[in-house]
Motif scaffolding. Structure first.
Motif, PDB file in Angstrom:
ATOM      1  N   GLY A 274     104.539  21.751  48.094  1.00  0.00           N
ATOM      2  CA  GLY A 274     104.954  23.146  48.174  1.00  0.00           C
ATOM      3  C   GLY A 274     104.377  23.904  49.348  1.00  0.00           C
ATOM      4  N   ARG A 275     103.454  23.295  50.084  1.00  0.00           N
ATOM      5  CA  ARG A 275     102.930  23.946  51.283  1.00  0.00           C
ATOM      6  C   ARG A 275     103.975  23.890  52.393  1.00  0.00           C
ATOM      7  NH1 ARG A 275      96.471  22.529  51.882  1.00  0.00           N
ATOM      8  NH2 ARG A 275      96.851  23.585  53.867  1.00  0.00           N
ATOM      9  N   VAL A 276     103.844  24.814  53.360  1.00  0.00           N
ATOM     10  CA  VAL A 276     104.798  24.825  54.476  1.00  0.00           C
ATOM     11  C   VAL A 276     104.028  24.841  55.795  1.00  0.00           C
ATOM     12  CG1 VAL A 276     106.802  25.942  55.526  1.00  0.00           C
ATOM     13  CG2 VAL A 276     106.486  26.038  53.055  1.00  0.00           C
ATOM     14  N   GLY A 277     103.621  26.048  56.223  1.00  0.00           N
ATOM     15  CA  GLY A 277     102.928  26.182  57.499  1.00  0.00           C
ATOM     16  C   GLY A 277     101.466  26.538  57.321  1.00  0.00           C
ATOM     17  N   THR A 278     100.844  26.964  58.402  1.00  0.00           N
ATOM     18  CA  THR A 278      99.426  27.304  58.389  1.00  0.00           C
ATOM     19  C   THR A 278      99.163  28.442  57.419  1.00  0.00           C
ATOM     20  OG1 THR A 278      99.289  26.670  60.715  1.00  0.00           O
ATOM     21  CG2 THR A 278      97.477  27.983  59.829  1.00  0.00           C
ATOM     22  N   PRO A 279      98.213  28.282  56.497  1.00  0.00           N
ATOM     23  CA  PRO A 279      97.962  29.321  55.498  1.00  0.00           C
ATOM     24  C   PRO A 279      97.422  30.604  56.125  1.00  0.00           C
ATOM     25  CG  PRO A 279      96.951  27.223  54.858  1.00  0.00           C
ATOM     26  CD  PRO A 279      97.389  27.080  56.278  1.00  0.00           C
ATOM     27  N   ASP A 280      97.702  31.724  55.460  1.00  0.00           N
ATOM     28  CA  ASP A 280      97.169  33.030  55.853  1.00  0.00           C
ATOM     29  C   ASP A 280      95.755  33.131  55.281  1.00  0.00           C
ATOM     30  OD1 ASP A 280      96.480  35.676  56.163  1.00  0.00           O
ATOM     31  OD2 ASP A 280      98.443  36.456  55.631  1.00  0.00           O
ATOM     32  N   ILE A 281      94.783  32.680  56.054  1.00  0.00           N
ATOM     33  CA  ILE A 281      93.447  32.475  55.528  1.00  0.00           C
ATOM     34  C   ILE A 281      92.763  33.769  55.092  1.00  0.00           C
ATOM     35  CG2 ILE A 281      91.093  31.773  56.179  1.00  0.00           C
ATOM     36  CD1 ILE A 281      92.911  29.472  55.364  1.00  0.00           C
ATOM     37  N   LEU A 282      92.881  34.828  55.848  1.00  0.00           N
ATOM     38  CA  LEU A 282      92.181  36.055  55.458  1.00  0.00           C
ATOM     39  C   LEU A 282      92.675  36.568  54.107  1.00  0.00           C
ATOM     40  CD1 LEU A 282      91.852  37.990  58.838  1.00  0.00           C
ATOM     41  CD2 LEU A 282      90.255  36.410  57.762  1.00  0.00           C
ATOM     42  N   SER A 283      93.981  36.664  53.929  1.00  0.00           N
ATOM     43  CA  SER A 283      94.524  37.114  52.648  1.00  0.00           C
ATOM     44  C   SER A 283      94.208  36.124  51.541  1.00  0.00           C
ATOM     45  CB  SER A 283      96.038  37.307  52.756  1.00  0.00           C
ATOM     46  OG  SER A 283      96.338  38.430  53.543  1.00  0.00           O
ATOM     47  N   MET A 284      94.250  34.844  51.879  1.00  0.00           N
ATOM     48  CA  MET A 284      94.016  33.827  50.866  1.00  0.00           C
ATOM     49  C   MET A 284      92.569  33.869  50.360  1.00  0.00           C
ATOM     50  SD  MET A 284      95.282  29.892  50.972  1.00  0.00           S
ATOM     51  CE  MET A 284      96.977  30.431  51.081  1.00  0.00           C
ATOM     52  N   LEU A 285      91.618  34.061  51.261  1.00  0.00           N
ATOM     53  CA  LEU A 285      90.227  34.097  50.841  1.00  0.00           C
ATOM     54  C   LEU A 285      89.881  35.408  50.156  1.00  0.00           C
ATOM     55  CD1 LEU A 285      88.422  32.234  53.752  1.00  0.00           C
ATOM     56  CD2 LEU A 285      89.380  31.337  51.627  1.00  0.00           C
ATOM     57  N   ALA A 286      90.577  36.488  50.488  1.00  0.00           N
ATOM     58  CA  ALA A 286      90.406  37.726  49.723  1.00  0.00           C
ATOM     59  C   ALA A 286      90.868  37.517  48.288  1.00  0.00           C
ATOM     60  CB  ALA A 286      91.187  38.862  50.378  1.00  0.00           C
ATOM     61  N   LEU A 287      91.988  36.818  48.126  1.00  0.00           N
ATOM     62  CA  LEU A 287      92.478  36.497  46.783  1.00  0.00           C
ATOM     63  C   LEU A 287      91.473  35.627  46.037  1.00  0.00           C
ATOM     64  CD1 LEU A 287      94.543  36.060  44.492  1.00  0.00           C
ATOM     65  CD2 LEU A 287      95.586  34.276  45.914  1.00  0.00           C
ATOM     66  N   GLU A 288      90.964  34.606  46.712  1.00  0.00           N
ATOM     67  CA  GLU A 288      90.006  33.717  46.048  1.00  0.00           C
ATOM     68  C   GLU A 288      88.802  34.502  45.546  1.00  0.00           C
ATOM     69  OE1 GLU A 288      88.122  29.342  46.746  1.00  0.00           O
ATOM     70  OE2 GLU A 288      88.111  30.691  48.484  1.00  0.00           O
TER      71      GLU A 288
END
Length: 400
Positions: A274-288
């Motif tokens: 289900g992955r596609v391209g480079t993850p949006d790391i800043l938003s993703m780590l804020a979510l984590e």
């Protein structure tokens, strides 16, 4: 002397086992925030975590953080943290992209999974508009036909030509909770797949993806999961479907060997497809980081408080608001209610604007629906009483 509603609210708040979680959020006491069904409140510890990500992981480690800070594994790692909230085992959820993109992946892949002879996609006729737009596009791509169906009638509408049904677990406008177990079972009995949109249920009530045999599901993380504006969505692919899951967006991040950079595509194993391209790391780590507030929380306790809050709010509205000024459109029955209360109200835009001006923040759906979302981790009974009381004051105010 009988108990006032303010007194009742104080008593209920004192007995609330989740009350302490409010302190984990950046909230002021002057505002009653009832719009967590659109954008969850900021967990108070997230800014410090993001400062660390920006200054050390990005600013100092830079490219090394993909390995040393765990950026590369974030989509599946965070997916595993969301999994227990929606009733899924590890290894079935991947985080990334928007809800719309994940709906597209799920519908196209679901149509491909369904096989030949099944050329119809049933779509919740009351769905959030984007889901409908995406389903139409997916149908054009796959040669299927979209059939809008009242969600209450999906079980009877599914037949030998049905590939899948795309259904909202909770209606975004009315707050009505749909029968996920029953609808999923009926679709399976017809040989079709169940694809669920969990945007208005994940983090507010038990979903039970694995227990009820859901095939595919998508959801956002910026509502009841408090991931922040535009935080990445997630895609659930049941383990039994992962080997055959054929994504319509085969990006390099879902390749079995991403850094081989080969011209031919070979899908990774498991939900990583289900992955596609480079993850949006800043938003993703804020979510984590935001998901830390769920440590030690049982979703069953969240649901119990949600129902108690919405019951109490409706009770206060009936007591305070002049007769006929508002009409609940959210079902009274607990089995049919999400975690919001929607009230039909003439001149809803002006009423909501006045409410916000007085410190009660909800939202609306034109032309005439006021929406109040109750996030049990930070909304209390005093908030519900105050919101109903101020609503009554606003409605009693002469027009003009």
């Amino acid at each position: 002397m009988s108990e006032t509603y303010e007194e009742k609210a104080a008593r209920l708040d004192a007995a609330d086992g989740l009350a302490a979680y409010r302190a984990k959020f950046a909230l002021d006491e002057e505002t009653v925030y009832l719009d967590g069904n659109s954008l969850g409140a900021l967990p108070a510890h997230v800014p410090a975590r993001m400062a660390e990500v920006i200054t050390r992981e990005w600013g100092e480690l830079r490219i090394r953080s993909w390995d040393e800070s765990g950026w590369w594994t974030a989509p599946e790692r965070i997916g595993d943290r969301i999994a227990p909230i929606v009733g899924a085992a590890a290894g079935q959820i991947v985080v990334g992209d928007s809800t719309s993109v994940n709906v597209f992946k799920a519908v196209v892949a679901g149509a491909r999974l369904a096989g030949e002879g099944r050329d119809e996609i049933l779509v919740d006729a009351t769905t959030f508009p984007t889901d409908g737009y995406i389903a139409e596009s997916a149908a054009r791509l796959t040669g299927h036909r979209v059939v809008p169906v009242d969600p209450e009638d999906i079980a009877g509408a599914a037949g030998s030509r049905t590939a899948l049904a795309l259904v909202n677990h909770v209606d975004y406008r009315t707050g009505r909770l749909r029968d996920l177990p029953g609808t999923t079972a009926a679709l399976h009995a017809a040989g079709a797949l169940a694809v669920w949109d969990l945007c208005h249920s994940a983090g507010a009530l038990p979903v039970g993806l694995d227990a009820h045999g859901v095939d595919l599901a998508v959801g956002c993380t910026y509502k009841y999961l408090n991931g922040g504006p535009g935080s990445p969505a997630y895609l659930y692919v049941a383990e039994r479907h992962q080997a055959a899951f054929d994504s319509p967006l085969p990006g390099w991040n879902s390749h079995a060997d991403p850094f081989a950079m080969t011209p031919g595509y070979r899908a990774a194993e498991g939900a990583l497809r289900g992955r596609v391209g480079t993850p949006d790391i800043l938003s993703m780590l804020a979510l984590e980081s935001a998901l830390d507030v769920w440590d030690g929380v049982r979703i069953e306790d969240v649901r119990a408080k949600s129902l108690a809050l919405t019951d109490f709010f409706l009770e206060c509205v009936r007591a305070y608001v002049p007769g006929g000024r508002v009409t609940p459109v959210t079902p009274e029955a607990h089995a049919e209610r999400g975690s919001q209360v929607a009230l039909a109200c003439p001149d809803a835009p002006a009423v909501m604007a006045e409410l916000i001006g007085r410190g009660v923040v909800g939202d609306l759906r034109r032309p005439d629906v006021l929406r109040f979302g109750f996030t049990p981790l930070y909304v209390g009974f005093a908030d519900a009483e105050r919101a109903a009381r101020i609503l009554a004051e606003v409605l009693e105010k002469p027009a003009g």
